[in-house]
Design an enzyme around this catalytic site. Structure first.
Site, PDB file in Angstrom:
ATOM      1  N   ASP A   1     -24.033 -36.603  64.069  1.00 31.77           N
ATOM      2  CA  ASP A   1     -23.633 -37.831  63.402  1.00 31.77           C
ATOM      3  C   ASP A   1     -24.562 -38.312  62.304  1.00 31.77           C
ATOM      4  O   ASP A   1     -24.172 -39.133  61.481  1.00 31.77           O
ATOM      5  CB  ASP A   1     -23.392 -38.932  64.438  1.00 31.77           C
ATOM      6  CG  ASP A   1     -22.084 -38.696  65.198  1.00 31.77           C
ATOM      7  OD1 ASP A   1     -21.181 -38.071  64.608  1.00 31.77           O
ATOM      8  OD2 ASP A   1     -21.966 -39.123  66.352  1.00 31.77           O
TER       9      ASP A   1
ATOM     10  N   TYR B   1     -15.706 -42.676  67.832  1.00 33.95           N
ATOM     11  CA  TYR B   1     -16.534 -43.126  68.948  1.00 33.95           C
ATOM     12  C   TYR B   1     -17.392 -44.322  68.591  1.00 33.95           C
ATOM     13  O   TYR B   1     -17.769 -44.503  67.449  1.00 33.95           O
ATOM     14  CB  TYR B   1     -17.432 -41.982  69.442  1.00 33.95           C
ATOM     15  CG  TYR B   1     -16.949 -41.448  70.773  1.00 33.95           C
ATOM     16  CD1 TYR B   1     -17.117 -42.201  71.919  1.00 33.95           C
ATOM     17  CD2 TYR B   1     -16.296 -40.237  70.869  1.00 33.95           C
ATOM     18  CE1 TYR B   1     -16.650 -41.759  73.135  1.00 33.95           C
ATOM     19  CE2 TYR B   1     -15.824 -39.773  72.087  1.00 33.95           C
ATOM     20  CZ  TYR B   1     -16.006 -40.543  73.214  1.00 33.95           C
ATOM     21  OH  TYR B   1     -15.541 -40.115  74.414  1.00 33.95           O
TER      22      TYR B   1
END
Ligand SMILES: *[C@@H]1O[C@H](CO)[C@@H](O)[C@H](O)[C@H]1NC(C)=O
Ligand SMILES: *[C@@H]1O[C@H](CO)[C@@H](O)[C@H](O)[C@H]1NC(C)=O
Ligand SMILES: *[C@@H]1O[C@H](CO)[C@@H](O)[C@H](O)[C@H]1NC(C)=O
Ligand SMILES: *[C@@H]1O[C@H](CO)[C@@H](O)[C@H](O)[C@H]1NC(C)=O
Ligand SMILES: *[C@@H]1O[C@H](CO)[C@@H](O)[C@H](O)[C@H]1NC(C)=O
Ligand SMILES: *[C@@H]1O[C@H](CO)[C@@H](O)[C@H](O)[C@H]1NC(C)=O
Ligand SMILES: *[C@@H]1O[C@H](CO)[C@@H](O)[C@H](O)[C@H]1NC(C)=O
Ligand SMILES: [Cu+2]
Length: 809
Positions: free
Chosen positions: A408, A496
């Site tokens: 990420d 998420y």
């Protein structure tokens, strides 16, 4: 004799009391009408709590210190400086293309630790403030990425390439992180190509297209294909089509495109593979031809565009009958936390204090939340604790599904902390902190007003308690609730959401916690997908995946000269003749051995259930009065095994997950364990964490850094619909005082309650309850800002109304 000020205060309270009554009357009146109201407007009872004497100043400092993030003023001066550097020829945001040079992102670049410590400890000048800029050089041949250090702020005079032994610079263009400029060009170009070639097929199969589609659109999920998978430095991405409806990650359709998006010429971006209904084609044209073929018909998908309403399984509206305690006619508010005597913590820009704790908080644009100069009782216990990386690796039956290995920081995690909502994300009494940075799509510094929240909270769990019930045994009760300060940020990384907390306990314990929630990624159900997910909806499986997190904890226990020891717990047999009376009787008990780790290799720690251990850090010259080293212990409470073998595929990007704890000698160059290039650079990582320990430095009486990996495996199930709930996903590590204080420092807390006998000699005289001056009851409510009103007036406080400054997604 009461002073005038005190009388004024009493009078003020009376005025407030009567105001409060008035408000109560209004509340009652409004409640009566409630059933006829569709709006959820609520009137907040404003019987103001005492202010307390804490200072809360969340504005930007005029004269930023060593741990403050770049201020708006500094960011403007950086823009002014860098756009004036003629050899860079930077295109301004809006004009930037992937074939131009442009500023991608800014971050604060903290000073060398030694310089910062000299300054903090009073023996040095304030180090110059510097910024780190990532600059894409799309107009160079070959195009590359360069990282620059710009300073001194607030009036920059120099820019120089960031030089570090622990990271490559410049970086191949193919390894660059994703950003708004690229995605703008990518989607603009590829979506229209796809629709031009196979739009009619998409319409027939799914009732939707990518462009000119009004309320029946397809959108996509991107999965980068790393250089390790391709075995060369080419930039490719899988584009997985989804319905553009709340919420797309669980609205899959069975078509995916492998896009080649290499280089800086977007007209050469093209689709090199298509997978449609489990059948593979080498181009859009090949799919179109096969689809039309009457002689050799292919399998075709046929699904309806989902109907959007409150009951759509993937949409997030409340549904179902209310549970028994409250009904729709009689809503009842949940328990809430209040600050009856005002705030007990202070915030002065980045510096936060609470009950003996003092630290600085900042949000690195590149790596996320960090705390610095963490002190308890005046003594520094850590110089820096910060998030390094979040990764999630998916598996699946098809190549496109299993390519979903997200690292990420490639999305610039710090830019994804945004719009925390009081009452759900953080208690309503929280103080919210902003973040500010430069992005590739916005002309001005981007400011996110609610990126971080700070709040005090009663966890409802005793920090300690004991009841000595019988008079004979003492006859007392003493307890203290675990009342903590939490600094929280929530990163929304595409589908998420990660809740990241620093939790400060009154026992001198610091807890660092990560919790996951958000939407899972799913794929279209076929019979052969068994090992990769359960069928959780009509036509869908939830793909198995695991989340991994990496943290850095630069601990400084009573100075920077530290040792790392494990306390190894084992079983031993001892002579038991005395108890048993038998000559050869043995008894097995446990013991521990202290094991000093001498170098970085010896300190590599893999959890082994058979060898329980404590991990303790201390300064060998600082002992308790009993001669024991005063230590802090790292307790790991969030481990999961990463199963991909070393150096296999994308594992290189997770070399930090090979060990649950790694201890290295501090080096300024080893600033972070991963990098924003890790989505693509696995063939030759820009930062390769396992290199940090290759030189096997001595770690005895050195400045030590602990690196902590956490993780959780996730096999989705129906209750992940529509969204994964947080219970069960709490991962944490703790810094715990260990022979550090003479006794538990929470003994000084006035939050404690003791009940004891008035007179031990004469129990019949009864008991006394001691609250150490704290009164009971909640007589007031804080003057909370009206959030609902705030977002009605400024919707951008919660939702973005344009792509500006959005970075990715
Ligand atoms: C907060 O800090 C700013 C910048 O240092 C200062 O100008 C302002 O007066 C402070 N506000 C309060 C309420 O102290
Ligand atoms: C850069 O790309 C744009 C299209 O995105 C194009 O119009 C322009 O000519 C390109 N510039 C160069 C120097 O290739
Ligand atoms: C396939 O058939 C559709 C609909 O008849 C037509 O529009 C399209 O051009 C055809 N494509 C090819 C490659 O034959
Ligand atoms: C088409 O679907 C059938 C039934 O599921 C399957 O047996 C067949 O292999 C499929 N054809 C292709 C080309 O995948
Ligand atoms: C601890 O030390 C004892 C005595 O030297 C030894 O017998 C035992 O094996 C050691 N245990 C561990 C776990 O190292
Ligand atoms: C245990 O200690 C007793 C008394 O000290 C001794 O007689 C006996 O031999 C010892 N047993 C073993 C197994 O060592
Ligand atoms: C890590 O070590 C390997 C092997 O020694 C070396 O090839 C590589 O360049 C190093 N990587 C970095 C980022 O220093
Ligand atoms: Cu998950």
């Amino acid at each position: 004799v009461k002073s005038a000020a005190q009388w004024r205060c009493v009078a003020g309270v009376l005025v407030l009391l009567s105001l409060g009554l008035l408000v109560a009357v209004i509340v009652r009146a409004v409640k009566k009408n409630e059933n006829t109201q569709t709006d959820t407007d609520s009137v907040i009872a404003k019987l103001k709590c005492k202010g307390g004497d804490s200072v809360i100043n969340t504005s930007e400092p005029e004269n930023p210190g060593v741990f403050d993030d770049l201020t708006h003023k500094e960011l403007k001066s950086i823009q002014e400086y860098i756009y004036g550097v003629s050899e860079l020829k930077l295109a301004r945001p809006k004009e930037a293309k992937i074939n131009s040079s442009y500023l991608f992102v800014s971050d604060y670049f903290p000073p060398k630790k030694s310089e910062a410590l000299r300054y903090l400890d009073g023996n040095g000048n304030k180090p110059a403030r510097e910024a780190r800029l990532i600059i894409f050089r799309g107009d160079k041949t070959p195009p590359i990425v360069e990282e620059y250090i710009v300073g001194p702020l607030p009036k920059p005079t120099y820019h120089k390439l960031l030089k570090s032994t622990a990271r490559k610079n410049p970086v191949p263009y193919a390894h660059r992180p994703q950003g708004g400029v690229e995605l703008g060009e990518l989607f603009g170009h590829l979506y229209s190509v796809i629709d031009r070639e196979v739009g009619y097929l998409l319409k027939e199969s799914y009732g939707a297209t990518f462009t000119h589609c009004r309320n029946k659109c397809l959108t996509s999920f991107l999965s980068s294909v790393s250089s390790a998978i391709l075995n060369k430095d080419v930039r490719k991405m899988w584009i997985l089509a989804k319905y553009d409806i709340e919420y797309y990650s669980i609205q899959p359709v069975d078509i995916a495109f492998l896009a080649n998006i290499d280089g800086s010429d977007s007209s050469r971006f093209h689709i090199e593979t298509v997978v449609y209904a489990d059948q593979v084609y080498s181009s859009l044209q090949a799919l179109a031809a096969a689809y039309n073929s009457t002689s050799n018909p292919i399998n075709k998908s046929k699904v309806e565009f989902p109907k959007y309403d409150e009951n759509l399984f993937s949409a997030m509206f409340r549904r179902g009958p209310p549970s028994s305690s409250s009904s729709s006619n009689n809503p009842q508010r949940p328990a809430k936390s209040v600050e009856p005597d005002g705030k007990r913590y202070s915030i002065k820009h980045s510096e936060i204090t609470f009950q003996g704790w003092k630290f600085n908080f900042r949000m690195s644009t590149l790596t996320g939340p960090q705390i610095y100069d963490v002190r308890f009782g005046g003594e520094r216990i850590a110089y820096e604790i910060g998030l390094q990386e979040i990764a999630v690796f998916y598996s699946g039956q098809s190549a496109a599904e299993r390519a979903a290995d997200y690292i990420d920081s490639g999305l610039l995690v710090g830019t994804h902390a945004d719009a925390l909502v009081p009452g759900a994300d953080c208690p309503e009494s929280s103080t919210f902190l902003p973040t500010t940075f430069l992005s590739d799509t916005a002309s001005d510094p981007v400011r996110k007003s609610k990126s971080v929240c700070v709040f005090e909270m009663d966890t409802g769990i005793p920090l300690r308690r004991h009841l000595s019930y019988s008079y004979a045994e003492g006859g007392f009760y003493s307890g203290l609730s675990d009342i903590v300060l939490t600094v929280r940020t929530i990163l929304t990384l595409v589908n998420y959401d990660y809740v990241l907390d620093f939790v400060f306990h009154q026992s001198g314990a610091l807890e660092i916690r990560t919790i996951s929630t958000g939407y899972i990624i799913s794929s279209v159900y076929t019979d052969n997908k068994g090992p990769y997910g359960f069928k959780i909806h009509d036509n869908m499986i939830g793909n198995i995946h695991y989340h991994m997190f990496h943290w850095k904890a630069d601990v400084d226990v009573l100075g920077t000269s530290n040792r790392y020891e494990t306390l190894d717990i084992s079983a031993e047999d001892v002579n038991n003749t005395l108890s048993s009376g038998l000559p050869h009787e043995l008894y097995t008990q446990i013991r521990f051995n202290r094991s000093l780790k001498h170098n970085e290799q010896e300190a590599l720690y893999k959890f082994d259930f058979n060898r329980p251990k404590y991990h303790v850090f201390h300064n060998n010259d600082k002992k308790t009065k009993h001669g024991v080293p005063r230590s802090y212990r790292i307790h790991l409470a969030g481990m999961a095994k990463q199963l991909i073998p070393e150096n296999n595929g994308n594992e290189m990007a997770l070399s930090w997950a090979r060990h649950q704890l790694v201890v290295t000698k501090h080096k300024d160059d080893e600033l972070s364990s991963s990098s924003c290039y890790a989505l693509f650079d696995n063939r030759q990582p820009t930062v390769h964490f396992s290199n940090f320990t290759d030189d096997n430095d001595n770690i005895v009486d050195e400045d030590l850094v602990a690196w902590i990996a956490m993780g959780v495996h996730h096999i989705p199930h129906t209750e992940d619909l529509p969204i994964t709930p947080t219970p069960g996903s709490h991962l944490a590590f703790f810094l715990l005082p260990y022979n550090y204080f003479d006794e538990c420092p929470s003994m000084r807390s006035r939050d404690a309650i003791r009940v004891g006998l008035k007179n031990r000699e004469k129990p019949e005289e009864g008991v006394v309850v001691n609250r150490y001056g704290n009164s009971r009851g909640v007589e007031c409510e804080a003057n909370l800002p009206n959030y609902d009103q705030e977002v009605k007036e400024d919707p951008t406080a919660v939702l973005q109304n344009s792509r500006e400054g959005s970075g990715y997604s």
